[in-house]
Write a protein that holds these residues in place. Structure first.
Motif, PDB file in Angstrom:
ATOM      1  N   SER A 121     -39.446 -50.458 -40.519  1.00  0.00           N
ATOM      2  CA  SER A 121     -39.970 -50.260 -39.167  1.00  0.00           C
ATOM      3  C   SER A 121     -39.469 -48.967 -38.529  1.00  0.00           C
ATOM      4  N   SER A 122     -38.464 -48.341 -39.111  1.00  0.00           N
ATOM      5  CA  SER A 122     -37.882 -47.124 -38.539  1.00  0.00           C
ATOM      6  C   SER A 122     -38.742 -45.908 -38.852  1.00  0.00           C
ATOM      7  N   GLU A 123     -38.609 -44.892 -37.988  1.00  0.00           N
ATOM      8  CA  GLU A 123     -39.210 -43.599 -38.289  1.00  0.00           C
ATOM      9  C   GLU A 123     -38.307 -42.916 -39.307  1.00  0.00           C
ATOM     10  N   VAL A 124     -38.925 -42.328 -40.333  1.00  0.00           N
ATOM     11  CA  VAL A 124     -38.142 -41.669 -41.378  1.00  0.00           C
ATOM     12  C   VAL A 124     -38.734 -40.291 -41.629  1.00  0.00           C
ATOM     13  N   ASP A 125     -37.892 -39.274 -41.517  1.00  0.00           N
ATOM     14  CA  ASP A 125     -38.289 -37.940 -41.948  1.00  0.00           C
ATOM     15  C   ASP A 125     -37.917 -37.833 -43.420  1.00  0.00           C
ATOM     16  N   ILE A 126     -38.915 -37.545 -44.251  1.00  0.00           N
ATOM     17  CA  ILE A 126     -38.714 -37.510 -45.694  1.00  0.00           C
ATOM     18  C   ILE A 126     -38.842 -36.068 -46.165  1.00  0.00           C
ATOM     19  N   THR A 127     -37.778 -35.565 -46.763  1.00  0.00           N
ATOM     20  CA  THR A 127     -37.825 -34.239 -47.374  1.00  0.00           C
ATOM     21  C   THR A 127     -37.322 -34.372 -48.799  1.00  0.00           C
ATOM     22  N   ASN A 176     -37.043 -32.042 -52.830  1.00  0.00           N
ATOM     23  CA  ASN A 176     -37.295 -30.892 -53.684  1.00  0.00           C
ATOM     24  C   ASN A 176     -37.217 -31.407 -55.115  1.00  0.00           C
ATOM     25  N   PRO A 177     -37.344 -30.581 -56.105  1.00  0.00           N
ATOM     26  CA  PRO A 177     -37.315 -31.115 -57.477  1.00  0.00           C
ATOM     27  C   PRO A 177     -36.000 -31.788 -57.878  1.00  0.00           C
ATOM     28  N   ASP A 178     -34.962 -31.639 -57.054  1.00  0.00           N
ATOM     29  CA  ASP A 178     -33.652 -32.195 -57.395  1.00  0.00           C
ATOM     30  C   ASP A 178     -33.236 -33.415 -56.590  1.00  0.00           C
ATOM     31  N   ASN A 179     -33.768 -33.583 -55.392  1.00  0.00           N
ATOM     32  CA  ASN A 179     -33.247 -34.659 -54.550  1.00  0.00           C
ATOM     33  C   ASN A 179     -34.256 -35.140 -53.512  1.00  0.00           C
ATOM     34  N   LEU A 180     -33.868 -36.224 -52.876  1.00  0.00           N
ATOM     35  CA  LEU A 180     -34.659 -36.849 -51.816  1.00  0.00           C
ATOM     36  C   LEU A 180     -33.749 -37.042 -50.619  1.00  0.00           C
ATOM     37  N   LYS A 181     -34.216 -36.640 -49.440  1.00  0.00           N
ATOM     38  CA  LYS A 181     -33.451 -36.853 -48.210  1.00  0.00           C
ATOM     39  C   LYS A 181     -34.292 -37.699 -47.266  1.00  0.00           C
ATOM     40  N   LEU A 182     -33.654 -38.719 -46.739  1.00  0.00           N
ATOM     41  CA  LEU A 182     -34.293 -39.621 -45.786  1.00  0.00           C
ATOM     42  C   LEU A 182     -33.484 -39.594 -44.497  1.00  0.00           C
ATOM     43  N   GLU A 183     -34.115 -39.193 -43.400  1.00  0.00           N
ATOM     44  CA  GLU A 183     -33.442 -39.194 -42.107  1.00  0.00           C
ATOM     45  C   GLU A 183     -34.111 -40.233 -41.223  1.00  0.00           C
ATOM     46  N   PHE A 184     -33.387 -41.307 -40.978  1.00  0.00           N
ATOM     47  CA  PHE A 184     -33.871 -42.397 -40.134  1.00  0.00           C
ATOM     48  C   PHE A 184     -33.528 -42.052 -38.693  1.00  0.00           C
ATOM     49  N   ARG A 185     -34.484 -42.247 -37.777  1.00  0.00           N
ATOM     50  CA  ARG A 185     -34.266 -41.918 -36.372  1.00  0.00           C
ATOM     51  C   ARG A 185     -34.687 -43.079 -35.492  1.00  0.00           C
ATOM     52  N   SER A 186     -33.979 -43.216 -34.383  1.00  0.00           N
ATOM     53  CA  SER A 186     -34.317 -44.245 -33.411  1.00  0.00           C
ATOM     54  C   SER A 186     -33.855 -43.781 -32.044  1.00  0.00           C
ATOM     55  N   SER A 187     -34.344 -44.439 -31.023  1.00  0.00           N
ATOM     56  CA  SER A 187     -33.913 -44.122 -29.662  1.00  0.00           C
ATOM     57  C   SER A 187     -33.757 -45.409 -28.871  1.00  0.00           C
ATOM     58  N   MET A 243     -29.827 -48.906 -40.516  1.00  0.00           N
ATOM     59  CA  MET A 243     -29.127 -49.233 -41.764  1.00  0.00           C
ATOM     60  C   MET A 243     -29.820 -50.354 -42.518  1.00  0.00           C
ATOM     61  N   ASN A 244     -30.395 -51.306 -41.806  1.00  0.00           N
ATOM     62  CA  ASN A 244     -31.145 -52.372 -42.482  1.00  0.00           C
ATOM     63  C   ASN A 244     -32.341 -51.795 -43.222  1.00  0.00           C
ATOM     64  N   ASP A 245     -33.078 -50.881 -42.567  1.00  0.00           N
ATOM     65  CA  ASP A 245     -34.209 -50.240 -43.246  1.00  0.00           C
ATOM     66  C   ASP A 245     -33.731 -49.391 -44.420  1.00  0.00           C
TER      67      ASP A 245
END
Length: 122
Positions: A85-91, A93-104, A43-45
């Protein structure tokens, strides 16, 4: 395993119906606590990125133009330029941005924590 009589499930066979009761291990909050702490880091990232997106139209425009041009490297470069510092999967399209932050919390459990942010611009 313990069995309990459940007459509501079989009224016709009241005295012959027994269902097992599932036994759970004792509750141990350690992994839950670790997951909460890891998610706070995510959440900080996420806040770093959201703060930049909320205050800089120039940065927003760069991301939108790169996404609309399908320039994955530029979108990633822009996001990671914000010193996260987090791993982020970035996807996108022409309409939006999705950021999925992952940690273990350990190598045995590589996906304990996820935070997904979806932002629209159209």
């Amino acid at each position: 395993m313990y069995y309990v009589h459940h007459p509501a499930y079989c009224p016709a066979c009241y005295y012959n119906t027994y269902w097992p009761i599932r036994q759970y291990p004792p509750a141990d909050p350690e992994l839950f606590l670790q997951s909460a702490n890891e998610t706070k880091k995510l959440m900080n990232d996420a806040n770093v990125i959201l703060d930049k997106l909320a205050e800089s139209k120039e940065f927003d425009l760069k991301i939108m133009e790169a996404a609309q041009a399908s320039d994955q490297e530029e979108v990633e470069r822009l996001i990671y330029s914000l010193d996260i510092s987090s791993e982020v999967d970035i996807t996108y399209n022409p309409d939006n941005l999705k950021l999925e932050f992952r940690s273990s919390v350990s190598e045995d459990d590589p996906a304990c924590c996820r935070l997904l942010i979806a932002l629209r611009w159209r």
